[in-house]
Motif scaffolding. Structure first.
Motif, short mmCIF file in Angstrom:
data_model
loop_
_atom_site.label_atom_id
_atom_site.label_comp_id
_atom_site.label_asym_id
_atom_site.label_seq_id
_atom_site.Cartn_x
_atom_site.Cartn_y
_atom_site.Cartn_z
N SER A 37 0.81 -1.22 0.00
CA SER A 37 0.00 0.00 0.00
C SER A 37 0.84 1.27 0.00
O SER A 37 0.43 2.30 -0.55
CB SER A 37 -0.92 0.01 1.23
N LEU A 41 -1.30 0.28 7.39
CA LEU A 41 -2.68 -0.18 7.36
C LEU A 41 -3.05 -0.86 8.67
O LEU A 41 -2.28 -1.64 9.23
CB LEU A 41 -2.89 -1.17 6.20
N SER A 289 -12.53 -3.43 0.46
CA SER A 289 -11.77 -2.50 1.30
C SER A 289 -10.27 -2.73 1.15
O SER A 289 -9.49 -1.78 1.08
CB SER A 289 -12.16 -2.67 2.77
N ALA A 293 -7.31 -0.20 -0.34
CA ALA A 293 -6.05 0.09 0.37
C ALA A 293 -4.83 -0.14 -0.51
O ALA A 293 -3.78 0.48 -0.30
CB ALA A 293 -5.96 -0.78 1.62
N ILE A 308 -3.89 4.34 7.92
CA ILE A 308 -5.18 4.12 7.27
C ILE A 308 -5.90 2.95 7.92
O ILE A 308 -5.37 1.83 8.00
CB ILE A 308 -5.00 3.81 5.76
N VAL A 310 -8.81 0.15 7.81
CA VAL A 310 -9.50 -0.63 6.78
C VAL A 310 -10.56 -1.48 7.48
O VAL A 310 -10.23 -2.33 8.31
CB VAL A 310 -8.53 -1.53 5.99
#
Length: 324
Positions: A37, A41, A289, A293, A308, A310
């Protein structure tokens, strides 16, 4: 501040009401996912929630609130071929109330069996979306049942918002959250609570190709105004074309205008990554999702947005009929 009748305090009260019955789901990290990514995450594991999805939160809050509000509540009715039906069946069982779930005849037997397993009475209907509404309306009138819809309901939305309370307690440094959207109950609840706790956090919606959600957020108009329609997607949990009358204005105000539309092959790739590298079983809606990402769109965004969240919304996938 209340959003169309839902205040942050409603979410706080919902968590107080349901916390003894639900799981505080864990947050997973994965080095390989971060590398792919280009961000850090954090995966909120709602596939480990009661009944296998986040839907248990909203269903239980709505059922318990109805039991408090109505002196003589003879039971509940809803329509769903999947997660909401299972959640309502479980929530009604917790509350000691009968539950009727209207399900299309062609729904997978594994889903019907799961709904029955939680003690609900299954009522089959035709294939068209309107058939569900007609069957629910008939049952509601005949048996004086309380109807709890899958997303467009204040108590359902407040219950789903409890995810944000947990998530930002677990990872206070989140800069953004990626949320799959169907009718908008999950994303509305998450946006209301997350923005109240951390006003600068960004809430991005994730959809299958063709929902036209970005156009909706920019215009303030629902993406489809006719009878209920479904998108052609393997992600059956997020295939509804429409967002709700309650959820649309909430999302127009609080969600980011940039929407992650993901292709079918990317959804499959997201699911496979979770299965193979993270060792978790997620459904296609959660795979969307993961796909967001990993998308080029996220990589191109503000590089200072590093952490981020998720939402892995559920794990109720038929392992005998995986989409690959």
């Amino acid at each position: 501040m209340a959003k169309d009748g839902i205040a942050f305090n409603d979410v706080v009260k919902a968590l107080q009401k349901i916390s003894q019955f639900i799981h505080k789901t864990p947050v997973l990290t994965c080095t390989q996912a971060d590398k792919r990514s280009g961000r850090n995450l954090f995966f909120k594991c709602e596939f480990q929630q009661k009944t296998g999805s986040f839907k248990a939160r909203g269903a239980l809050n709505a059922v318990l609130r109805a039991k408090e509000r109505l002196a003589n509540c003879p039971g509940f009715v809803t329509h769903s071929s999947g997660n909401h039906g299972q959640a309502m069946a479980w929530a009604s069982q917790v509350a000691g109330a009968p539950c009727y779930v209207v399900v299309p005849q062609m729904a997978p037997e594994v889903k019907k069996s799961a709904i029955r397993g939680y003690g609900a009475r299954l009522v089959e209907c035709g294939a068209q979306p309107q058939d569900r509404y007609d069957a629910c309306d008939k049952l509601q009138k005949e048996k004086n049942l309380e109807f709890i819809p899958p997303y467009d309901h204040f108590d359902v939305i407040a219950g789903q918002g409890t995810i944000s309370l947990e998530f930002l307690d677990q990872v206070p440094s989140l800069d953004a959250i990626l949320v799959p959207i169907s009718g908008g109950g999950l994303s509305s609840g998450i946006a209301i609570a997350a923005k109240a706790i951390k006003p600068d956090i960004k809430v991005y919606l994730v959809t299958p190709r063709g929902k036209k959600m970005e156009e909706c957020l920019r215009s303030g108009k629902r993406p489809w105004h006719g009878p209920p329609q479904y998108l052609d997607t393997i992600a059956d949990g997020i295939r509804l074309q429409q967002t709700g009358l309650i959820t649309t204005p909430i999302l127009t105000e609080l969600a980011e205008k940039e929407v992650f539309e993901v292709d079918e092959e990317d959804i499959v790739d997201g699911m496979k990554f979770a299965f193979e590298r993270m060792k978790v079983v997620i459904e296609a809606a959660a795979g969307a999702s993961v796909a967001a990402a990993f998308s080029d769109r996220l990589r191109a965004m503000d590089p200072t947005m590093t952490n981020i969240g998720v939402i892995l919304c559920g794990g109720n996938v038929d392992i005998n009929h995986l989409p690959w």
